[in-house]
Enzyme design. Structure first.
Site, PDB file in Angstrom:
ATOM      1  N   SER A 142       0.939  -1.188   0.156  1.00 10.79           N
ATOM      2  CA  SER A 142       0.015  -0.049  -0.015  1.00 10.79           C
ATOM      3  C   SER A 142       0.797   1.196  -0.089  1.00 10.79           C
ATOM      4  O   SER A 142       2.135   1.298   0.511  1.00 10.79           O
ATOM      5  CB  SER A 142      -0.882  -0.013   1.161  1.00 10.79           C
ATOM      6  OG  SER A 142      -1.617  -1.051   1.633  1.00 10.79           O
TER       7      SER A 142
HETATM    8  N1  SAH Z   1       0.675  -5.710   3.965  1.00 11.49           N
HETATM    9  C1  SAH Z   1       1.425  -6.132   2.632  1.00 11.49           C
HETATM   10  C2  SAH Z   1       0.814  -5.709   1.406  1.00 11.49           C
HETATM   11  C3  SAH Z   1      -0.501  -6.420   1.437  1.00 11.49           C
HETATM   12  S1  SAH Z   1      -0.842  -7.156  -0.473  1.00 11.49           S
HETATM   13  C4  SAH Z   1       2.721  -5.329   2.781  1.00 11.49           C
HETATM   14  O1  SAH Z   1       3.030  -4.452   3.757  1.00 11.49           O
HETATM   15  O2  SAH Z   1       3.551  -5.386   1.884  1.00 11.49           O
HETATM   16  C5  SAH Z   1      -2.247  -8.159   0.165  1.00 11.49           C
HETATM   17  C6  SAH Z   1      -1.599  -9.484   0.791  1.00 11.49           C
HETATM   18  O3  SAH Z   1      -2.886 -10.373   0.968  1.00 11.49           O
HETATM   19  C7  SAH Z   1      -0.910 -10.247  -0.726  1.00 11.49           C
HETATM   20  O4  SAH Z   1       0.077 -10.738  -0.404  1.00 11.49           O
HETATM   21  C8  SAH Z   1      -2.027 -11.433  -0.783  1.00 11.49           C
HETATM   22  O5  SAH Z   1      -1.112 -12.770  -1.184  1.00 11.49           O
HETATM   23  C9  SAH Z   1      -2.331 -11.718   0.715  1.00 11.49           C
HETATM   24  N2  SAH Z   1      -3.777 -12.630   0.797  1.00 11.49           N
HETATM   25  C10 SAH Z   1      -4.719 -12.440   0.036  1.00 11.49           C
HETATM   26  N3  SAH Z   1      -5.717 -13.209   0.570  1.00 11.49           N
HETATM   27  C11 SAH Z   1      -5.297 -13.688   1.731  1.00 11.49           C
HETATM   28  C12 SAH Z   1      -5.794 -14.593   2.673  1.00 11.49           C
HETATM   29  N4  SAH Z   1      -6.889 -15.100   2.364  1.00 11.49           N
HETATM   30  N5  SAH Z   1      -5.074 -14.565   3.718  1.00 11.49           N
HETATM   31  C13 SAH Z   1      -3.689 -14.279   3.916  1.00 11.49           C
HETATM   32  N6  SAH Z   1      -3.223 -13.496   2.764  1.00 11.49           N
HETATM   33  C14 SAH Z   1      -3.911 -13.228   1.893  1.00 11.49           C
END
Ligand code: SAH
Length: 237
Positions: A83
């Site tokens: 983000s």
């Molecule tokens: N917080 C992160 C960015 C998040 S992007 C940072 O600081 O870089 C969103 C992330 O959520 C992705 O990596 C994606 O693979 C993960 N995601 C999606 N669905 C999910 C689920 N059900 N459980 C855990 N992670 C998930």
């Protein structure tokens, strides 16, 4: 006097460039804090200090480093994104985390948000559904010396029962409903923040406070655009 002159020259030629090279993005990071965070509504001094400390450029690919402090999201591996700094700061600020509190993150991604959280409290649990990302983030956080972050490769829909209850939960992927296990694993008085709504377009960043049991207070913070949460959440509702 002459000796002092030589010492000063020595410091300039050796130590100072090393310090500067250690953190070539310090200026860009400082500008990001002043302009994009303080310039908006980020006023929590702890959050501002931490955003000025954690080296966001270390969590992205080399090719993205020069954009690491710009006011937009950045691509990471497997088509996911990290983000915009302002949204990381805002989500952290609304959770009002105190030192010693237990925090759960769903969506580890690069590990950047987890690092920000781990600068505030010493108990951070983070779940990532994509194995490659979980491994990469875990290695990066270890390399940077974060011993207080536990990374798990799993579907975050179900939370992390063994370590519950949590004081705060941060979901960094968009969902059309709040996974009930997450509400269950929140302490009374606990806070949860999640981008809630359509998973293809825009969502509403939503803050839920568990007053007691099923008594929840729901607040809408602002419009956001996150990558979708996948797995179990897509099978329900
Ligand atoms: N917080 C992160 C960015 C998040 S992007 C940072 O600081 O870089 C969103 C992330 O959520 C992705 O990596 C994606 O693979 C993960 N995601 C999606 N669905 C999910 C689920 N059900 N459980 C855990 N992670 C998930």
């Amino acid at each position: 006097m002459k000796r002092l002159f030589y010492i000063v020259i020595f410091l300039h030629l050796t130590i100072l460039p090393v310090l500067a090279e250690d953190d070539p993005f310090a200026k860009a990071r400082n500008k990001m804090v002043e302009q994009d965070l303080k310039g908006r509504d980020i006023n929590d001094t702890t959050v501002l200090r931490i955003m000025g400390k954690v080296q966001r450029h270390l969590f992205v690919d080399k090719s993205q480093q020069k954009s690491a402090y710009n006011d937009h999201p950045l691509p990471i591996a497997e088509g996911q994104t990290i983000s915009q700094p302002y949204i990381v700061a805002l989500m952290t600020q609304v959770l009002k985390i105190k030192p010693g509190e237990k925090v759960l993150e769903i969506g580890t991604g690069s590990g950047y948000q987890a690092a920000v959280l781990a600068e505030i409290t010493d108990k951070v649990y983070t779940i990532e559904i994509r194995k490659g990302l979980a491994e990469q983030a875990s290695a990066k956080l270890k390399e940077l010396g974060y011993k207080n972050i536990m990374v798990k490769d799993a579907d975050g829909y179900f939370g992390w029962e063994e370590n519950a209850p949590f004081d705060a939960i941060i979901v960094t992927a968009a969902a059309n409903h709040i996974p009930p296990p997450l509400i269950k694993q929140l302490k009374d008085g606990g806070r949860l923040v999640i981008p809630l709504g359509s998973t293809t377009y825009y969502q509403t960043l939503t803050l839920v406070t568990k007053i007691k049991g099923d008594d929840l207070r729901v607040e809408h913070i602002t419009g956001v655009a996150f990558v979708p949460m996948v797995g179990e959440v897509q099978k329900r509702r």
